[in-house]
Scaffold this motif. Structure first.
Motif, PDB file in Angstrom:
ATOM      1  N   GLU A 233       0.809  -1.215   0.000  1.00  0.00           N
ATOM      2  CA  GLU A 233       0.000   0.000   0.000  1.00  0.00           C
ATOM      3  C   GLU A 233       0.842   1.266   0.000  1.00  0.00           C
ATOM      4  OE1 GLU A 233      -0.405  -2.320   2.630  1.00  0.00           O
ATOM      5  OE2 GLU A 233      -1.888  -3.458   1.515  1.00  0.00           O
ATOM      6  N   SER A 234       2.098   1.153   0.404  1.00  0.00           N
ATOM      7  CA  SER A 234       2.963   2.340   0.426  1.00  0.00           C
ATOM      8  C   SER A 234       3.236   2.859  -0.987  1.00  0.00           C
ATOM      9  CB  SER A 234       4.289   2.045   1.141  1.00  0.00           C
ATOM     10  OG  SER A 234       4.996   1.029   0.464  1.00  0.00           O
ATOM     11  N   VAL A 235       3.009   2.020  -1.983  1.00  0.00           N
ATOM     12  CA  VAL A 235       3.130   2.446  -3.376  1.00  0.00           C
ATOM     13  C   VAL A 235       1.775   3.030  -3.769  1.00  0.00           C
ATOM     14  CG1 VAL A 235       3.506   1.725  -5.763  1.00  0.00           C
ATOM     15  CG2 VAL A 235       4.810   0.664  -3.921  1.00  0.00           C
ATOM     16  N   THR A 236       1.759   4.297  -4.060  1.00  0.00           N
ATOM     17  CA  THR A 236       0.495   4.952  -4.402  1.00  0.00           C
ATOM     18  C   THR A 236      -0.017   4.454  -5.752  1.00  0.00           C
ATOM     19  OG1 THR A 236       1.578   6.806  -5.514  1.00  0.00           O
ATOM     20  CG2 THR A 236       1.173   7.037  -3.128  1.00  0.00           C
ATOM     21  N   ASP A 237      -1.316   4.629  -5.964  1.00  0.00           N
ATOM     22  CA  ASP A 237      -1.900   4.227  -7.248  1.00  0.00           C
ATOM     23  C   ASP A 237      -1.225   4.936  -8.423  1.00  0.00           C
ATOM     24  OD1 ASP A 237      -3.600   2.353  -6.154  1.00  0.00           O
ATOM     25  OD2 ASP A 237      -5.325   3.700  -6.074  1.00  0.00           O
ATOM     26  N   PRO A 238      -0.969   6.264  -8.317  1.00  0.00           N
ATOM     27  CA  PRO A 238      -0.283   6.916  -9.452  1.00  0.00           C
ATOM     28  C   PRO A 238       1.116   6.348  -9.718  1.00  0.00           C
ATOM     29  CG  PRO A 238      -1.367   8.568  -8.100  1.00  0.00           C
ATOM     30  CD  PRO A 238      -1.460   7.264  -7.353  1.00  0.00           C
ATOM     31  N   ARG A 239       1.858   5.991  -8.674  1.00  0.00           N
ATOM     32  CA  ARG A 239       3.189   5.386  -8.866  1.00  0.00           C
ATOM     33  C   ARG A 239       3.071   4.038  -9.564  1.00  0.00           C
ATOM     34  NH1 ARG A 239       6.773   5.802  -3.346  1.00  0.00           N
ATOM     35  NH2 ARG A 239       7.357   7.999  -3.521  1.00  0.00           N
ATOM     36  N   ALA A 240       2.144   3.213  -9.096  1.00  0.00           N
ATOM     37  CA  ALA A 240       1.956   1.886  -9.697  1.00  0.00           C
ATOM     38  C   ALA A 240       1.516   2.033 -11.153  1.00  0.00           C
ATOM     39  CB  ALA A 240       0.927   1.089  -8.901  1.00  0.00           C
ATOM     40  N   ARG A 241       0.606   2.964 -11.406  1.00  0.00           N
ATOM     41  CA  ARG A 241       0.109   3.179 -12.768  1.00  0.00           C
ATOM     42  C   ARG A 241       1.237   3.635 -13.691  1.00  0.00           C
ATOM     43  NH1 ARG A 241      -5.005   3.284 -14.128  1.00  0.00           N
ATOM     44  NH2 ARG A 241      -5.576   4.125 -16.142  1.00  0.00           N
ATOM     45  N   GLU A 242       2.065   4.544 -13.224  1.00  0.00           N
ATOM     46  CA  GLU A 242       3.194   5.031 -14.027  1.00  0.00           C
ATOM     47  C   GLU A 242       4.158   3.892 -14.359  1.00  0.00           C
ATOM     48  OE1 GLU A 242       7.005   8.062 -13.653  1.00  0.00           O
ATOM     49  OE2 GLU A 242       5.353   8.260 -12.244  1.00  0.00           O
ATOM     50  N   ALA A 243       4.446   3.037 -13.373  1.00  0.00           N
ATOM     51  CA  ALA A 243       5.347   1.900 -13.611  1.00  0.00           C
ATOM     52  C   ALA A 243       4.730   0.915 -14.597  1.00  0.00           C
ATOM     53  CB  ALA A 243       5.678   1.203 -12.291  1.00  0.00           C
ATOM     54  N   LEU A 244       3.435   0.687 -14.488  1.00  0.00           N
ATOM     55  CA  LEU A 244       2.769  -0.221 -15.421  1.00  0.00           C
ATOM     56  C   LEU A 244       2.769   0.332 -16.839  1.00  0.00           C
ATOM     57  CD1 LEU A 244      -0.208  -1.405 -13.201  1.00  0.00           C
ATOM     58  CD2 LEU A 244       1.514  -2.892 -14.259  1.00  0.00           C
ATOM     59  N   ILE A 245       2.520   1.629 -16.988  1.00  0.00           N
ATOM     60  CA  ILE A 245       2.521   2.238 -18.320  1.00  0.00           C
ATOM     61  C   ILE A 245       3.920   2.156 -18.939  1.00  0.00           C
ATOM     62  CG2 ILE A 245       2.292   4.436 -19.561  1.00  0.00           C
ATOM     63  CD1 ILE A 245      -0.136   4.995 -17.681  1.00  0.00           C
ATOM     64  N   ALA A 246       4.949   2.419 -18.135  1.00  0.00           N
ATOM     65  CA  ALA A 246       6.318   2.308 -18.641  1.00  0.00           C
ATOM     66  C   ALA A 246       6.611   0.871 -19.071  1.00  0.00           C
ATOM     67  CB  ALA A 246       7.313   2.766 -17.577  1.00  0.00           C
ATOM     68  N   ALA A 247       6.127  -0.096 -18.302  1.00  0.00           N
ATOM     69  CA  ALA A 247       6.349  -1.502 -18.634  1.00  0.00           C
ATOM     70  C   ALA A 247       5.583  -1.882 -19.906  1.00  0.00           C
ATOM     71  CB  ALA A 247       5.927  -2.392 -17.468  1.00  0.00           C
ATOM     72  N   ILE A 248       4.366  -1.387 -20.042  1.00  0.00           N
ATOM     73  CA  ILE A 248       3.580  -1.656 -21.256  1.00  0.00           C
ATOM     74  C   ILE A 248       4.334  -1.136 -22.479  1.00  0.00           C
ATOM     75  CG2 ILE A 248       1.491  -0.968 -22.511  1.00  0.00           C
ATOM     76  CD1 ILE A 248       0.060  -1.048 -19.721  1.00  0.00           C
ATOM     77  N   MET A 249       4.894   0.065 -22.355  1.00  0.00           N
ATOM     78  CA  MET A 249       5.648   0.631 -23.483  1.00  0.00           C
ATOM     79  C   MET A 249       6.902  -0.184 -23.772  1.00  0.00           C
ATOM     80  SD  MET A 249       5.171   4.767 -23.074  1.00  0.00           S
ATOM     81  CE  MET A 249       6.002   4.864 -21.500  1.00  0.00           C
ATOM     82  N   GLY A 250       7.620  -0.592 -22.729  1.00  0.00           N
ATOM     83  CA  GLY A 250       8.845  -1.370 -22.919  1.00  0.00           C
ATOM     84  C   GLY A 250       8.580  -2.726 -23.535  1.00  0.00           C
ATOM     85  N   VAL A 251       7.598  -3.435 -23.011  1.00  0.00           N
ATOM     86  CA  VAL A 251       7.265  -4.752 -23.547  1.00  0.00           C
ATOM     87  C   VAL A 251       6.709  -4.595 -24.967  1.00  0.00           C
ATOM     88  CG1 VAL A 251       5.756  -6.766 -23.269  1.00  0.00           C
ATOM     89  CG2 VAL A 251       6.925  -5.794 -21.273  1.00  0.00           C
ATOM     90  N   GLY A 252       5.892  -3.577 -25.184  1.00  0.00           N
ATOM     91  CA  GLY A 252       5.350  -3.321 -26.523  1.00  0.00           C
ATOM     92  C   GLY A 252       6.446  -3.070 -27.541  1.00  0.00           C
ATOM     93  N   ARG A 253       7.486  -2.346 -27.123  1.00  0.00           N
ATOM     94  CA  ARG A 253       8.626  -2.097 -28.021  1.00  0.00           C
ATOM     95  C   ARG A 253       9.322  -3.409 -28.366  1.00  0.00           C
ATOM     96  NH1 ARG A 253      11.747   0.473 -24.589  1.00  0.00           N
ATOM     97  NH2 ARG A 253      12.744  -1.478 -24.109  1.00  0.00           N
ATOM     98  N   ASP A 254       9.514  -4.263 -27.370  1.00  0.00           N
ATOM     99  CA  ASP A 254      10.194  -5.540 -27.604  1.00  0.00           C
ATOM    100  C   ASP A 254       9.377  -6.482 -28.486  1.00  0.00           C
ATOM    101  OD1 ASP A 254      12.307  -4.662 -26.076  1.00  0.00           O
ATOM    102  OD2 ASP A 254      11.700  -5.750 -24.264  1.00  0.00           O
ATOM    103  N   LEU A 255       8.053  -6.311 -28.475  1.00  0.00           N
ATOM    104  CA  LEU A 255       7.180  -7.189 -29.253  1.00  0.00           C
ATOM    105  C   LEU A 255       6.620  -6.508 -30.503  1.00  0.00           C
ATOM    106  CD1 LEU A 255       5.176  -8.816 -26.317  1.00  0.00           C
ATOM    107  CD2 LEU A 255       6.951  -9.902 -27.708  1.00  0.00           C
ATOM    108  N   ALA A 256       7.124  -5.327 -30.843  1.00  0.00           N
ATOM    109  CA  ALA A 256       6.559  -4.536 -31.943  1.00  0.00           C
ATOM    110  C   ALA A 256       6.563  -5.294 -33.270  1.00  0.00           C
ATOM    111  CB  ALA A 256       7.308  -3.212 -32.084  1.00  0.00           C
TER     112      ALA A 256
END
Length: 158
Positions: free
Chosen positions: A42-65
């Motif tokens: 819970e110490s990880v705020t929703d905006p922090r978690a969301r930002e990390a997930l979006i960055a991961a989506i972009m990174g994985v998307g780049r690798d699978l483009a």
């Protein structure tokens, strides 16, 4: 004399975090599932978690483009449409995609916010977390390579 222990309880009335809408081919990502499956505190705020997930989506998307372009050209409009075995009713490829995104996002959180992985007593040192970050990144890479159906290890003899 009595001891007083203060505890912060999660807000049960808080609405669940909204899905992160993906590009239409890859599935949307559920921040609540990410928190639950990778034990994000819970110490990880929703905006922090969301930002990390979006960055991961972009990174994985780049690798699978390139792979995703090939799949779309073959007539598959969504990852779920790409032929693959199902495990527990879900496409193996969707499970691997989620694993790649979730582990990469958790690696970023641990790397950027060293307190994320500290035990409640705070007795782990930040440098003890480095293997955890590298293991998370490795798990993400393995999931991507499994989707691409390529080996996990490349060895070259000199």
């Amino acid at each position: 004399m009595t001891d007083l222990i203060a505890t912060v309880l999660p807000d049960d009335d808080a609405p669940p975090a909204a899905l992160i809408v993906n590009d239409g081919f890859f599935p949307d990502v559920d921040p609540a599932a990410f928190r639950e499956q990778l034990r994000v505190r819970e110490s990880v705020t929703d905006p922090r978690a969301r930002e990390a997930l979006i960055a991961a989506i972009m990174g994985v998307g780049r690798d699978l483009a390139t792979w995703s372009v090939t799949q779309r050209a073959s007539g598959h409009t969504r990852l779920a449409d790409v032929p693959a075995p199902k495990i527990d009713g879900t496409s193996r490829l969707e499970l691997l995609y989620r694993r790649a995104v979730f582990t990469l996002a958790k690696a970023e959180l641990v790397e950027r916010y060293r307190d994320v992985e500290l035990t409640p007593r705070g007795d782990r040192k930040a440098e003890d977390l480095d293997p955890s970050v590298s293991e998370l990144r490795r798990d993400s890479l393995y999931a991507i390579r499994d989707m691409l159906d390529v080996t996990r290890v490349a060895v070259e003899l000199i």
